[in-house]
Design a protein around this motif. Structure first.
Motif, PDB file in Angstrom:
ATOM      1  N   UNK A 167      -3.680  -2.960  -5.682  1.00 10.39           N
ATOM      2  CA  UNK A 167      -2.354  -2.751  -5.100  1.00 10.39           C
ATOM      3  C   UNK A 167      -1.899  -3.965  -4.291  1.00 10.39           C
ATOM      4  N   UNK A 168      -2.841  -4.647  -3.658  1.00  4.43           N
ATOM      5  CA  UNK A 168      -2.496  -5.822  -2.849  1.00  4.43           C
ATOM      6  C   UNK A 168      -2.277  -7.055  -3.706  1.00  4.43           C
ATOM      7  N   UNK A 169      -2.788  -7.057  -4.910  1.00  7.51           N
ATOM      8  CA  UNK A 169      -2.533  -8.125  -5.871  1.00  7.51           C
ATOM      9  C   UNK A 169      -2.676  -9.526  -5.311  1.00  7.51           C
ATOM     10  N   UNK A 170      -1.606 -10.307  -5.431  1.00  7.41           N
ATOM     11  CA  UNK A 170      -1.603 -11.708  -5.010  1.00  7.41           C
ATOM     12  C   UNK A 170      -1.853 -11.893  -3.520  1.00  7.41           C
ATOM     13  N   UNK A 171      -1.583 -10.881  -2.708  1.00  7.59           N
ATOM     14  CA  UNK A 171      -1.839 -11.009  -1.269  1.00  7.59           C
ATOM     15  C   UNK A 171      -3.312 -11.305  -0.993  1.00  7.59           C
ATOM     16  N   UNK A 172      -4.186 -10.858  -1.895  1.00  7.55           N
ATOM     17  CA  UNK A 172      -5.618 -11.123  -1.731  1.00  7.55           C
ATOM     18  C   UNK A 172      -5.916 -12.609  -1.891  1.00  7.55           C
ATOM     19  N   UNK A 202       0.818  -1.210   0.000  1.00  2.00           N
ATOM     20  CA  UNK A 202       0.000   0.000   0.000  1.00  2.00           C
ATOM     21  C   UNK A 202       0.855   1.264   0.000  1.00  2.00           C
ATOM     22  N   UNK A 203       1.956   1.247   0.725  1.00  2.00           N
ATOM     23  CA  UNK A 203       2.851   2.414   0.753  1.00  2.00           C
ATOM     24  C   UNK A 203       3.445   2.661  -0.626  1.00  2.00           C
ATOM     25  N   UNK A 204       3.827   1.596  -1.294  1.00  6.29           N
ATOM     26  CA  UNK A 204       4.421   1.729  -2.622  1.00  6.29           C
ATOM     27  C   UNK A 204       3.394   2.256  -3.637  1.00  6.29           C
ATOM     28  N   UNK A 205       2.167   1.776  -3.547  1.00  2.00           N
ATOM     29  CA  UNK A 205       1.145   2.161  -4.517  1.00  2.00           C
ATOM     30  C   UNK A 205       0.575   3.553  -4.286  1.00  2.00           C
ATOM     31  N   UNK A 206       0.455   3.959  -3.016  1.00  2.00           N
ATOM     32  CA  UNK A 206      -0.295   5.179  -2.716  1.00  2.00           C
ATOM     33  C   UNK A 206       0.476   6.279  -1.998  1.00  2.00           C
ATOM     34  N   UNK A 207       1.692   6.045  -1.544  1.00  2.00           N
ATOM     35  CA  UNK A 207       2.444   7.049  -0.787  1.00  2.00           C
ATOM     36  C   UNK A 207       1.524   7.740   0.221  1.00  2.00           C
ATOM     37  N   UNK A 208       0.913   6.980   1.110  1.00  5.08           N
ATOM     38  CA  UNK A 208      -0.106   7.531   1.997  1.00  5.08           C
ATOM     39  C   UNK A 208       0.418   8.519   3.031  1.00  5.08           C
ATOM     40  N   UNK A 209      -0.450   9.451   3.408  1.00  7.36           N
ATOM     41  CA  UNK A 209      -0.157  10.372   4.506  1.00  7.36           C
ATOM     42  C   UNK A 209      -0.383   9.674   5.841  1.00  7.36           C
ATOM     43  N   UNK A 210      -1.300   8.714   5.845  1.00  2.00           N
ATOM     44  CA  UNK A 210      -1.596   7.912   7.030  1.00  2.00           C
ATOM     45  C   UNK A 210      -1.931   6.500   6.575  1.00  2.00           C
ATOM     46  N   UNK A 211      -1.470   5.522   7.349  1.00  2.00           N
ATOM     47  CA  UNK A 211      -1.737   4.125   7.031  1.00  2.00           C
ATOM     48  C   UNK A 211      -1.755   3.327   8.321  1.00  2.00           C
TER      49      UNK A 211
END
Length: 92
Positions: free
Chosen positions: A70-75, A15-24
């Motif tokens: 973004x989670x891809x195969x993890x799902x 998720x960090x790689x896909x969205x560069x979140x401000x909060x996670x």
């Protein structure tokens, strides 16, 4: 790192790689579903709260689809159930 901690770290990285979140925030709720028929395959139950500019202008469905992508195969390998709270910064 425990299996649960490894899963959380992998989810956080994707998720960090896909969205560069401000909060996670990621919470593993798998323990609350022990014995649940859907969790017998060993995959986990997680809650995700993510704030990212990437979500600006997206509908709730679009945000969820973006997170799943973004989670891809993890799902398929690690996540059985995922509760998502995804927002743009001005809606957080």
């Amino acid at each position: 790192m425990t299996d649960a901690a490894t899963r959380v770290a992998r989810i956080r990285e994707a998720l960090a790689q896909a969205f560069a979140p401000e909060a996670l925030e990621i919470k593993d709720d798998s323990h609350r579903h022990a014995g649940h028929a859907g969790a017998k395959d060993g995959r986990g139950h997680f809650k995700v709260r993510i704030v990212s500019a990437h979500f600006e202008g997206m509908s709730a469905l679009q945000k969820h689809r973006a997170v799943y992508a973004a989670l891809g195969d993890l799902m398929e390998t690690d996540i059985h159930a995922l509760q998502i709270d995804a927002k743009a910064p001005d809606h957080a």
